[in-house]
Design a protein around this motif. Structure first.
Motif, PDB file in Angstrom:
ATOM      1  N   MET A 174       0.827  -1.208   0.000  1.00 44.23           N
ATOM      2  CA  MET A 174       0.000   0.000   0.000  1.00 44.23           C
ATOM      3  C   MET A 174       0.865   1.263   0.000  1.00 44.23           C
ATOM      4  O   MET A 174       0.592   2.215  -0.718  1.00 44.23           O
ATOM      5  N   ASP A 175       1.929   1.246   0.791  1.00 43.29           N
ATOM      6  CA  ASP A 175       2.809   2.412   0.875  1.00 43.29           C
ATOM      7  C   ASP A 175       3.566   2.662  -0.432  1.00 43.29           C
ATOM      8  O   ASP A 175       4.064   3.766  -0.672  1.00 43.29           O
ATOM      9  N   ALA A 176       3.692   1.600  -1.268  1.00 40.56           N
ATOM     10  CA  ALA A 176       4.426   1.729  -2.529  1.00 40.56           C
ATOM     11  C   ALA A 176       3.545   2.207  -3.682  1.00 40.56           C
ATOM     12  O   ALA A 176       4.036   2.393  -4.795  1.00 40.56           O
ATOM     13  N   GLU A 177       2.251   2.414  -3.422  1.00 44.90           N
ATOM     14  CA  GLU A 177       1.350   2.858  -4.476  1.00 44.90           C
ATOM     15  C   GLU A 177       1.710   4.276  -4.928  1.00 44.90           C
ATOM     16  O   GLU A 177       2.019   5.141  -4.110  1.00 44.90           O
ATOM     17  N   ASP A 178       1.666   4.481  -6.228  1.00 41.30           N
ATOM     18  CA  ASP A 178       1.867   5.792  -6.840  1.00 41.30           C
ATOM     19  C   ASP A 178       3.236   6.403  -6.521  1.00 41.30           C
ATOM     20  O   ASP A 178       3.357   7.618  -6.350  1.00 41.30           O
ATOM     21  N   ARG A 179       4.263   5.555  -6.390  1.00 41.65           N
ATOM     22  CA  ARG A 179       5.628   6.062  -6.261  1.00 41.65           C
ATOM     23  C   ARG A 179       6.585   5.044  -6.854  1.00 41.65           C
ATOM     24  O   ARG A 179       6.274   3.848  -6.956  1.00 41.65           O
ATOM     25  N   ALA A 180       7.750   5.500  -7.239  1.00 40.72           N
ATOM     26  CA  ALA A 180       8.749   4.604  -7.815  1.00 40.72           C
ATOM     27  C   ALA A 180       9.399   3.777  -6.713  1.00 40.72           C
ATOM     28  O   ALA A 180       9.713   4.298  -5.643  1.00 40.72           O
ATOM     29  N   VAL A 181       9.563   2.495  -6.955  1.00 34.99           N
ATOM     30  CA  VAL A 181      10.265   1.621  -6.014  1.00 34.99           C
ATOM     31  C   VAL A 181      11.417   0.949  -6.733  1.00 34.99           C
ATOM     32  O   VAL A 181      11.417   0.817  -7.958  1.00 34.99           O
ATOM     33  N   THR A 182      12.397   0.506  -5.969  1.00 37.05           N
ATOM     34  CA  THR A 182      13.516  -0.233  -6.539  1.00 37.05           C
ATOM     35  C   THR A 182      13.133  -1.700  -6.680  1.00 37.05           C
ATOM     36  O   THR A 182      12.156  -2.162  -6.074  1.00 37.05           O
ATOM     37  N   LEU A 183      13.917  -2.446  -7.446  1.00 32.36           N
ATOM     38  CA  LEU A 183      13.679  -3.877  -7.581  1.00 32.36           C
ATOM     39  C   LEU A 183      13.809  -4.560  -6.226  1.00 32.36           C
ATOM     40  O   LEU A 183      13.021  -5.458  -5.888  1.00 32.36           O
ATOM     41  N   GLU A 184      14.778  -4.130  -5.423  1.00 36.29           N
ATOM     42  CA  GLU A 184      14.966  -4.723  -4.098  1.00 36.29           C
ATOM     43  C   GLU A 184      13.731  -4.500  -3.218  1.00 36.29           C
ATOM     44  O   GLU A 184      13.287  -5.411  -2.512  1.00 36.29           O
ATOM     45  N   GLU A 185      13.160  -3.293  -3.275  1.00 30.50           N
ATOM     46  CA  GLU A 185      11.947  -3.017  -2.500  1.00 30.50           C
ATOM     47  C   GLU A 185      10.793  -3.890  -2.973  1.00 30.50           C
ATOM     48  O   GLU A 185      10.027  -4.431  -2.159  1.00 30.50           O
ATOM     49  N   LEU A 186      10.669  -4.030  -4.283  1.00 32.67           N
ATOM     50  CA  LEU A 186       9.578  -4.828  -4.847  1.00 32.67           C
ATOM     51  C   LEU A 186       9.710  -6.293  -4.434  1.00 32.67           C
ATOM     52  O   LEU A 186       8.717  -6.944  -4.077  1.00 32.67           O
ATOM     53  N   GLU A 187      10.928  -6.815  -4.473  1.00 33.09           N
ATOM     54  CA  GLU A 187      11.156  -8.201  -4.051  1.00 33.09           C
ATOM     55  C   GLU A 187      10.810  -8.387  -2.577  1.00 33.09           C
ATOM     56  O   GLU A 187      10.237  -9.413  -2.189  1.00 33.09           O
ATOM     57  N   THR A 188      11.164  -7.418  -1.747  1.00 30.47           N
ATOM     58  CA  THR A 188      10.843  -7.505  -0.319  1.00 30.47           C
ATOM     59  C   THR A 188       9.342  -7.520  -0.103  1.00 30.47           C
ATOM     60  O   THR A 188       8.814  -8.326   0.681  1.00 30.47           O
ATOM     61  N   ILE A 189       8.630  -6.627  -0.798  1.00 35.46           N
ATOM     62  CA  ILE A 189       7.171  -6.575  -0.677  1.00 35.46           C
ATOM     63  C   ILE A 189       6.556  -7.925  -1.006  1.00 35.46           C
ATOM     64  O   ILE A 189       5.722  -8.456  -0.262  1.00 35.46           O
ATOM     65  N   HIS A 190       6.984  -8.511  -2.109  1.00 35.05           N
ATOM     66  CA  HIS A 190       6.343  -9.744  -2.570  1.00 35.05           C
ATOM     67  C   HIS A 190       6.836 -10.987  -1.836  1.00 35.05           C
ATOM     68  O   HIS A 190       6.092 -11.962  -1.719  1.00 35.05           O
ATOM     69  N   ASP A 191       8.049 -10.931  -1.318  1.00 36.87           N
ATOM     70  CA  ASP A 191       8.507 -12.025  -0.460  1.00 36.87           C
ATOM     71  C   ASP A 191       7.615 -12.109   0.774  1.00 36.87           C
ATOM     72  O   ASP A 191       7.263 -13.202   1.227  1.00 36.87           O
ATOM     73  N   LEU A 192       7.242 -10.957   1.306  1.00 36.69           N
ATOM     74  CA  LEU A 192       6.385 -10.925   2.495  1.00 36.69           C
ATOM     75  C   LEU A 192       4.922 -11.174   2.130  1.00 36.69           C
ATOM     76  O   LEU A 192       4.272 -12.061   2.701  1.00 36.69           O
ATOM     77  N   LYS A 193       4.412 -10.420   1.178  1.00 38.87           N
ATOM     78  CA  LYS A 193       2.981 -10.472   0.870  1.00 38.87           C
ATOM     79  C   LYS A 193       2.544 -11.810   0.284  1.00 38.87           C
ATOM     80  O   LYS A 193       1.491 -12.348   0.641  1.00 38.87           O
ATOM     81  N   THR A 194       3.331 -12.348  -0.608  1.00 40.42           N
ATOM     82  CA  THR A 194       2.985 -13.603  -1.297  1.00 40.42           C
ATOM     83  C   THR A 194       3.868 -14.763  -0.847  1.00 40.42           C
ATOM     84  O   THR A 194       3.383 -15.862  -0.586  1.00 40.42           O
ATOM     85  N   GLY A 195       5.159 -14.493  -0.741  1.00 37.92           N
ATOM     86  CA  GLY A 195       6.116 -15.567  -0.500  1.00 37.92           C
ATOM     87  C   GLY A 195       6.022 -16.225   0.864  1.00 37.92           C
ATOM     88  O   GLY A 195       6.277 -17.428   0.992  1.00 37.92           O
ATOM     89  N   GLU A 196       5.648 -15.462   1.886  1.00 34.77           N
ATOM     90  CA  GLU A 196       5.639 -16.030   3.233  1.00 34.77           C
ATOM     91  C   GLU A 196       4.650 -17.183   3.371  1.00 34.77           C
ATOM     92  O   GLU A 196       4.952 -18.186   4.017  1.00 34.77           O
TER      93      GLU A 196
END
Length: 294
Positions: free
Chosen positions: A161-183
């Motif tokens: 949610m915090d990453a909406e409408d802003r640029a993120v790095t690949l590392e940030e994106l991987e962290t988000i999805h490791d937690l949101k989906t990967g866990e």
């Protein structure tokens, strides 16, 4: 061994559906709450998370019955998260898997309570499983609460949610999805193996494998949101873009996202090769996750 994956998935889906019905048949709660819970539990999910848990168990154990309560609990947690994700305060979706979302079929308050009920019922069914020892129950509940809670899926949701409408790095994106989906995928794979008596070394390899599998799943989700078939994915194509979500195609372009997914597949299979078991089903499921069209 040669894997007839479609047959494997179909047989496991049937087992999961039968088990879900058993748990709801004996659940005595207010009728509207029960209907709302069942509505989302029976909304046409592919049951990939419980199937992964059972496949991981079968790589090391024998009778998969021992893994069933954990598999169903995981699906309940996943379903609760989808109900809450769809709410107006979150993604504000009207359809999920081609059906009205829970809050549209019932109302917002009922949807919230149905999600709450699925979350807590999941832990009850693990704690009541006669096939698990007390120490196994504690370990599984500990793993599931961590994977689904503030250090796992919920952390990923708020970062997303915090990453909406802003640029993120690949590392940030991987962290988000490791937690949101990967866990939750990590829970499926490591818990199945744990209940099948995998060694610590084997569990370490599977944890690495599950990290990449979670990223594979999310990249493909992002790709389908760009080029998928609405009739197959069950929701409008482009919803991520409309909701200003950070995605792999947005960050890397469509070709870059596909290339990154292929890299994750290679790394996942390298980790899986170290798991010291019959990994044929898990390897086939990795390809399935990468190539799925819904």
């Amino acid at each position: 061994m040669e894997v007839k994956l479609n047959d494997y998935i179909s047989s496991k889906q049937s087992r999961v559906e039968e088990e879900i019905k058993t748990y709801f048949d004996k659940l005595e709660v207010p009728q509207k709450l029960k209907e709302s819970m069942i509505y989302s539990m029976e909304a046409g999910g592919k049951r990939l998370r419980p199937i992964l848990l059972m496949a991981s168990y079968e790589a090391y154990g024998d009778d998969v019955s021992k893994a069933l309560s954990s598999a169903i609990a995981l699906e309940m947690i996943h379903t609760y998260s989808l109900i809450h994700d769809d709410l107006p305060a979150m993604d504000d979706d009207t359809y999920r898997r081609g059906k009205l979302t829970n809050h549209k079929a019932f109302d917002e308050a009922t949807a919230i309570l149905a999600g709450d009920a699925l979350l807590t019922y999941s832990f009850e069914i693990i704690s009541n499983d006669p096939l698990l020892s007390d120490s196994e129950k504690v370990e599984v509940i500990k793993k599931l609460s961590k994977s689904s809670g503030p250090k796992g899926m919920v952390a990923g949701q708020i970062l997303d949610m915090d990453a909406e409408d802003r640029a993120v790095t690949l590392e940030e994106l991987e962290t988000i999805h490791d937690l949101k989906t990967g866990e939750l995928l990590k829970f499926a794979i490591t818990t199945g193996a744990f209940l099948g008596n995998a060694t610590k070394k084997q569990l370490t390899a599977l944890e690495e494998f599950s990290y990449y599998l979670g990223l594979i799943f999310q990249v493909q989700d992002d790709i389908l949101d760009v080029i998928g078939d609405e009739n197959k994915i069950g929701k409008a194509v482009g919803s991520d873009e409309n909701n200003l979500k950070s995605t792999y195609p947005k960050l890397l372009g469509l070709d870059g996202a596909i290339s990154r997914k292929d890299e994750y597949v290679n790394r996942a299979k390298e980790a899986l090769a170290k798991a010291d078991a019959d990994i044929s089903v898990l390897s086939a499921l990795t390809d399935y996750f990468s190539q799925r069209d819904h």
